[in-house]
Scaffold this motif. Sequence first.
Motif, PDB file in Angstrom:
ATOM      1  N   PHE A  16       0.856  -1.186   0.000  1.00  0.00           N
ATOM      2  CA  PHE A  16       0.000   0.000   0.000  1.00  0.00           C
ATOM      3  C   PHE A  16       0.888   1.231   0.000  1.00  0.00           C
ATOM      4  N   ALA A  17       0.564   2.208  -0.839  1.00  0.00           N
ATOM      5  CA  ALA A  17       1.292   3.479  -0.871  1.00  0.00           C
ATOM      6  C   ALA A  17       0.297   4.600  -1.111  1.00  0.00           C
ATOM      7  N   THR A  18       0.418   5.659  -0.324  1.00  0.00           N
ATOM      8  CA  THR A  18      -0.474   6.808  -0.477  1.00  0.00           C
ATOM      9  C   THR A  18       0.240   8.074  -0.016  1.00  0.00           C
ATOM     10  N   SER A  19      -0.295   9.195  -0.438  1.00  0.00           N
ATOM     11  CA  SER A  19       0.210  10.493  -0.005  1.00  0.00           C
ATOM     12  C   SER A  19      -0.910  11.195   0.758  1.00  0.00           C
ATOM     13  N   LEU A  20      -0.620  11.641   1.963  1.00  0.00           N
ATOM     14  CA  LEU A  20      -1.615  12.286   2.820  1.00  0.00           C
ATOM     15  C   LEU A  20      -1.346  13.783   2.877  1.00  0.00           C
ATOM     16  N   SER A  21      -2.397  14.573   2.735  1.00  0.00           N
ATOM     17  CA  SER A  21      -2.269  16.021   2.868  1.00  0.00           C
ATOM     18  C   SER A  21      -3.513  16.552   3.570  1.00  0.00           C
ATOM     19  N   PRO A  22      -3.385  17.680   4.283  1.00  0.00           N
ATOM     20  CA  PRO A  22      -4.532  18.220   5.012  1.00  0.00           C
ATOM     21  C   PRO A  22      -5.629  18.696   4.069  1.00  0.00           C
ATOM     22  N   HIS A  23      -6.865  18.537   4.493  1.00  0.00           N
ATOM     23  CA  HIS A  23      -8.010  18.984   3.702  1.00  0.00           C
ATOM     24  C   HIS A  23      -8.342  20.423   4.058  1.00  0.00           C
ATOM     25  N   ARG A  24      -8.580  21.242   3.064  1.00  0.00           N
ATOM     26  CA  ARG A  24      -9.005  22.619   3.272  1.00  0.00           C
ATOM     27  C   ARG A  24     -10.367  22.789   2.604  1.00  0.00           C
ATOM     28  N   SER A  25     -11.403  22.991   3.394  1.00  0.00           N
ATOM     29  CA  SER A  25     -12.756  23.067   2.856  1.00  0.00           C
ATOM     30  C   SER A  25     -13.088  24.442   2.277  1.00  0.00           C
ATOM     31  N   LEU A  26     -12.322  25.464   2.621  1.00  0.00           N
ATOM     32  CA  LEU A  26     -12.583  26.814   2.117  1.00  0.00           C
ATOM     33  C   LEU A  26     -11.723  27.063   0.889  1.00  0.00           C
ATOM     34  N   SER A  27     -12.371  27.289  -0.242  1.00  0.00           N
ATOM     35  CA  SER A  27     -11.647  27.541  -1.489  1.00  0.00           C
ATOM     36  C   SER A  27     -11.044  28.951  -1.468  1.00  0.00           C
ATOM     37  N   PRO A  28     -10.096  29.239  -2.362  1.00  0.00           N
ATOM     38  CA  PRO A  28      -9.542  30.605  -2.425  1.00  0.00           C
ATOM     39  C   PRO A  28     -10.622  31.651  -2.721  1.00  0.00           C
ATOM     40  N   ASP A  29     -11.603  31.303  -3.557  1.00  0.00           N
ATOM     41  CA  ASP A  29     -12.688  32.240  -3.844  1.00  0.00           C
ATOM     42  C   ASP A  29     -13.539  32.454  -2.591  1.00  0.00           C
ATOM     43  N   GLY A  30     -13.791  31.391  -1.845  1.00  0.00           N
ATOM     44  CA  GLY A  30     -14.532  31.498  -0.585  1.00  0.00           C
ATOM     45  C   GLY A  30     -13.779  32.332   0.435  1.00  0.00           C
ATOM     46  N   PHE A  31     -12.437  32.213   0.424  1.00  0.00           N
ATOM     47  CA  PHE A  31     -11.611  33.020   1.337  1.00  0.00           C
ATOM     48  C   PHE A  31     -11.762  34.506   1.031  1.00  0.00           C
ATOM     49  N   LYS A  32     -11.779  34.862  -0.249  1.00  0.00           N
ATOM     50  CA  LYS A  32     -11.956  36.268  -0.635  1.00  0.00           C
ATOM     51  C   LYS A  32     -13.301  36.795  -0.151  1.00  0.00           C
ATOM     52  N   TRP A  33     -14.357  35.992  -0.284  1.00  0.00           N
ATOM     53  CA  TRP A  33     -15.672  36.419   0.160  1.00  0.00           C
ATOM     54  C   TRP A  33     -15.740  36.516   1.681  1.00  0.00           C
TER      55      TRP A  33
END
Length: 91
Positions: A16-33
Motif C-alpha cells: 500500500f502506498a499513499t500520499s496524505l495532505s490536510p483537507h481545506r474546505s474553504l476555497s480561495p474564492d470562498g476566502f476572498k468572500w
Amino acid sequence: MIDGPITESGAPAVHFATSLSPHRSLSPDGFKWLIRGAVAANLLIGVPMYLLGAWPVMGFMGLDVFLLWYMFKRSYLDARRSETLVLTTAS
C-alpha cells in the motif's frame, strides 16, 4: 529474513502506498468572500463608532481583519505539507 513476496530487485513488495495532505474546505474564492464579509461587517460597526468619537475601535477592527487574513494564509501555507505512507513486507 523477509516474509512475504519479494520483487525482482530484491526489495520487499509494496502492499500500500499513499500520499496524505490536510483537507481545506474553504476555497480561495470562498476566502476572498469571507474577508470581504469581515471588512463589511467591521465597517458597519466601526464607522458609527468613529463618528461617535470612539476612533480607536476602527484600529481594533482593522487588526481583527488583518489577523483573520494572516491566520487563513498561514493555514493555506501549512496545507502544502504532505506525508507519504508506504507499507511493505519486512521483518
